[in-house]
Design an enzyme around this catalytic site. Structure first.
Site, PDB file in Angstrom:
ATOM      1  CD  GLU A  36      33.187 -47.460  33.791  1.00  0.00           C
ATOM      2  OE1 GLU A  36      34.249 -47.033  34.272  1.00  0.00           O
ATOM      3  OE2 GLU A  36      32.595 -48.454  34.247  1.00  0.00           O
TER       4      GLU A  36
ATOM      5  CG  ASP B  40      38.767 -47.646  35.105  1.00  0.00           C
ATOM      6  OD1 ASP B  40      37.729 -48.205  34.694  1.00  0.00           O
ATOM      7  OD2 ASP B  40      39.609 -48.196  35.839  1.00  0.00           O
TER       8      ASP B  40
ATOM      9  CG  ASP C 225      31.704 -52.315  35.559  1.00  0.00           C
ATOM     10  OD1 ASP C 225      31.334 -52.261  36.746  1.00  0.00           O
ATOM     11  OD2 ASP C 225      32.288 -51.376  34.978  1.00  0.00           O
TER      12      ASP C 225
ATOM     13  CG  ASP D 122      35.177 -50.385  33.358  1.00  0.00           C
ATOM     14  OD1 ASP D 122      35.792 -49.681  32.537  1.00  0.00           O
ATOM     15  OD2 ASP D 122      35.115 -50.129  34.586  1.00  0.00           O
TER      16      ASP D 122
ATOM     17  NE  ARG E 186      32.714 -42.003  39.238  1.00  0.00           N
ATOM     18  CZ  ARG E 186      33.645 -42.002  40.185  1.00  0.00           C
ATOM     19  NH1 ARG E 186      34.070 -40.852  40.707  1.00  0.00           N
ATOM     20  NH2 ARG E 186      34.166 -43.129  40.624  1.00  0.00           N
TER      21      ARG E 186
ATOM     22  CE  LYS F  38      29.898 -49.293  35.987  1.00  0.00           C
ATOM     23  NZ  LYS F  38      31.090 -49.081  36.828  1.00  0.00           N
TER      24      LYS F  38
ATOM     25  CE  LYS G 191      38.256 -51.378  35.253  1.00  0.00           C
ATOM     26  NZ  LYS G 191      38.462 -50.723  36.569  1.00  0.00           N
TER      27      LYS G 191
HETATM   28  N1  BES Z   1      33.773 -50.972  37.414  1.00  0.00           N
HETATM   29  C1  BES Z   1      34.754 -50.325  38.184  1.00  0.00           C
HETATM   30  C2  BES Z   1      34.628 -50.623  39.676  1.00  0.00           C
HETATM   31  C3  BES Z   1      34.854 -52.037  40.103  1.00  0.00           C
HETATM   32  C4  BES Z   1      36.084 -52.459  40.515  1.00  0.00           C
HETATM   33  C5  BES Z   1      33.809 -52.937  40.116  1.00  0.00           C
HETATM   34  C6  BES Z   1      36.290 -53.771  40.912  1.00  0.00           C
HETATM   35  C7  BES Z   1      34.004 -54.232  40.514  1.00  0.00           C
HETATM   36  C8  BES Z   1      35.233 -54.659  40.924  1.00  0.00           C
HETATM   37  C9  BES Z   1      34.658 -48.819  37.979  1.00  0.00           C
HETATM   38  O1  BES Z   1      34.203 -48.396  36.748  1.00  0.00           O
HETATM   39  C10 BES Z   1      36.022 -48.269  38.154  1.00  0.00           C
HETATM   40  O2  BES Z   1      36.856 -48.558  37.350  1.00  0.00           O
HETATM   41  N2  BES Z   1      36.218 -47.489  39.199  1.00  0.00           N
HETATM   42  C11 BES Z   1      37.468 -46.908  39.476  1.00  0.00           C
HETATM   43  C12 BES Z   1      37.236 -45.458  39.817  1.00  0.00           C
HETATM   44  C13 BES Z   1      38.473 -44.643  39.872  1.00  0.00           C
HETATM   45  C14 BES Z   1      39.070 -44.478  38.492  1.00  0.00           C
HETATM   46  C15 BES Z   1      38.124 -43.285  40.447  1.00  0.00           C
HETATM   47  C16 BES Z   1      38.077 -47.664  40.653  1.00  0.00           C
HETATM   48  O3  BES Z   1      37.332 -48.075  41.542  1.00  0.00           O
HETATM   49  O4  BES Z   1      39.281 -47.856  40.650  1.00  0.00           O
HETATM   50 ZN    ZN Z   2      33.027 -49.708  35.708  1.00  0.00          ZN
HETATM   51 MN    MN Z   3      35.792 -48.244  35.303  1.00  0.00          MN
END
Ligand code: BES
Ligand code: ZN
Ligand code: MN
Length: 497
Positions: free
Chosen positions: A344, A342, A283, A265, A346, A260, A272
């Site tokens: 994204e 968010d 990210d 992000d 996947r 990824k 966020k």
């Molecule tokens: N890049 C983030 C995950 C992340 C969070 C990586 C903190 C490193 C540190 C990912 O794209 C994300 O935003 N995931 C969301 C998913 C949710 C919207 C289902 C999350 O983990 O909150």
């Molecule tokens: Zn992300």
């Molecule tokens: Mn995200």
């Protein structure tokens, strides 16, 4: 800082670090240093109850008449149990404790260990120092910050300099892959965009990798709409980079490493909170590790057929950005309701998984992604989350993780969780309910892995970045995954050829 190996003779100046395995006695070397320093070594050993336990450390100021500045004693633990990564950690830890000194000579005193093993130990110490000495200081303009480490040189005394140097260079090839990954991860998102990232990957052609960069029009033609949907709110267009390495037998199936690479992000329209959003420059950690690993595999001419693929995008809110509720059709034909922009990572992985399976027919896929906050809730920064459809692959990865101290913890997948991402309007949605967020993300990815392919998903959100210095890494990007996967390839693919 210079790292070198030198002849095993008692130095007459500089600072000296002497390592001991547990319960080892002084040999001739330590005894003579002891004599030259008015017996401060033996006195300190007695006073501090120093027995060479791992992490034991004593710092001494040497009597001026001895000619030395400082003397350090450090423990290595029991000689029969210590593993390679432990010795590297001792080296890294030692470096962090003696940063103030100018010229350091390191010697490992022992009675029982054969010479040939001592050569390896000397180069493992050097390897740990090399990794720990890295820091990302290119944006400091003030001298004091630039020269944080006053240590100018480290020399490790060895009975066979040539052999030590050769071993160290073997480790250095992997460590330079780690550092390549760290540099990418530390770089801010105004500098490292999908295009500049792809440019750095393209430059790896010089290592013998066949590199291919996909542009937007090519992706459009192939219907990679899941990835393109993530990128459509950004002024920086996406790229996909493929790194191909054929070092194995002709008939050996490929192993694919998939990363990824979200260069920033913001969350997109599902934006966020602003506090901590700066972390989302890293990210792209999965893509960085895949690139660093492929670089190392090529550089050491690994006997493996491997392909690395990374999806490089920026996730931004904009008038043209993807909306929550949008439905996109991925390149493999499945439809996805994007309930949360968010989630994204996947979406990016879905399309590059399709691409790599269609064009390279891999037998194994290992993907790495800073995919979910949920995996950090589950495991913190001490283990990465492992999800897999294959027990042997999982065990092999866990073993490589234990040996490199880049550890993984397997979490379940299964039909109960898969159900949670069914959508009422499309084949699936890109988020599940609040529970088991790391698992539902893995289930989503699994829907894009073809039957019969052995697959492991590493959610590295917790391990890619460290807020504190660790034994092998100064704070910031860790490069977690390069050493782990290099070890996995060595022990499980190259050794079976
Ligand atoms: N890049 C983030 C995950 C992340 C969070 C990586 C903190 C490193 C540190 C990912 O794209 C994300 O935003 N995931 C969301 C998913 C949710 C919207 C289902 C999350 O983990 O909150
Ligand atoms: Zn992300
Ligand atoms: Mn995200």
């Amino acid at each position: 800082m210079k790292i070198s190996f030198s002849k095993l003779i008692i130095p007459s100046s500089g600072s000296l670090a002497i390592g001991f395995f547990e319960d080892d006695k002084f040999t001739k070397f330590s005894n003579s240093v002891n004599k030259k320093t008015a017996n401060i070594l033996s006195a300190a050993v007695k006073y501090h109850k120093f027995i060479g336990k791992k992490d034991q450390f004593i710092s001494l100021v040497s009597p001026p008449s001895s000619g030395y500045k400082n003397i350090y004693l450090f423990g290595l633990g029991p000689s029969n149990k210590i593993k390679d990564s432990d010795i590297e950690e001792v080296g890294g830890d030692l470096f962090s404790k003696i940063q103030k000194n100018d010229e350091l000579k390191i010697f490992v005193d022992n009675q029982k260990i054969p010479k040939i093993k001592m050569v390896k130990i000397s180069s493992l110490l050097a390897s740990g120092i090399y990794l720990r000495a890295y820091n990302f200081n290119k944006y400091f303009t003030k001298k004091e910050k630039l020269q944080k480490s006053g240590l100018k040189s480290v020399s490790i005394l060895s009975s066979d300099i040539a052999a030590s140097r050769k071993k160290f260079n073997d480790f250095k090839v992997i460590n330079d892959g780690v550092i390549f990954a760290r540099n990418l991860v530390n770089e801010p998102a105004n500098i490292l965009t999908p295009i500049t990232f792809a440019r750095q990957i393209k430059a790896l052609s010089s290592k013998g990798l066949k590199v291919k960069i996909l542009t937007v029009s090519e992706m459009e033609r192939m219907g990679m709409n899941a990835l393109l949907g993530v990128a459509q709110g950004s002024a920086n267009p996406p790229r996909v980079a493929v790194m191909d390495w054929n070092g194995g037998n002709r008939n050996q199936k490929k192993i694919a490493f998939v990363g990824k690479g979200v260069c920033f992000d913001s969350g997109g329209i599902s934006i966020k909170p602003s506090h901590g959003m700066w972390d989302m420059k890293w990210d792209m950690g999965g893509a960085a590790v895949v690139s660093g690993l492929m670089k190392s595999l090529a550089e050491r001419k690994a006997k493996v057929n491997a392909v690395g693929i990374v999806g490089l995008v920026e996730n931004m809110p904009d008038g043209n950005a993807q909306r929550p509720g949008d439905v996109v059709k991925s390149a493999d034909g499945q439809t996805i309701e994007v309930q949360n922009t968010d989630a994204e990572g996947r979406l990016v992985l879905a399309d590059i998984l399709w691409y790599v399976q269609k064009n390279y027919n891999p037998g194994y896929i290992i993907d790495l992604a800073t995919l979910t906050g949920a995996v950090i809730v589950a495991l913190s920064k001490y283990y990465c989350g492992l999800f897999s459809n294959d027990d042997t692959l999982s065990e092999d990865l866990i073993r490589a993780g234990a040996l490199t101290n880049e550890r993984l913890w397997r979490l379940p997948i299964g039909p109960e969780y898969d159900k949670l991402i069914n959508s009422s309007i499309a084949d699936m949605k890109n988020i599940g309910p609040r529970d088991a967020g790391a698992i539902t993300a893995a289930q989503f990815i699994k829907r894009f892995v073809n039957d019969g392919v052995k697959w492991a998903h590493l959610d590295i959100a917790g391990v890619t970045w460290s807020e504190i210095n660790t034994k092998l890494s100064s704070k910031g990007a860790t490069g977690y995954g390069v050493r782990l996967l290099d070890k996995f390839v060595r022990d499980n693919i190259e050794n079976n050829n």
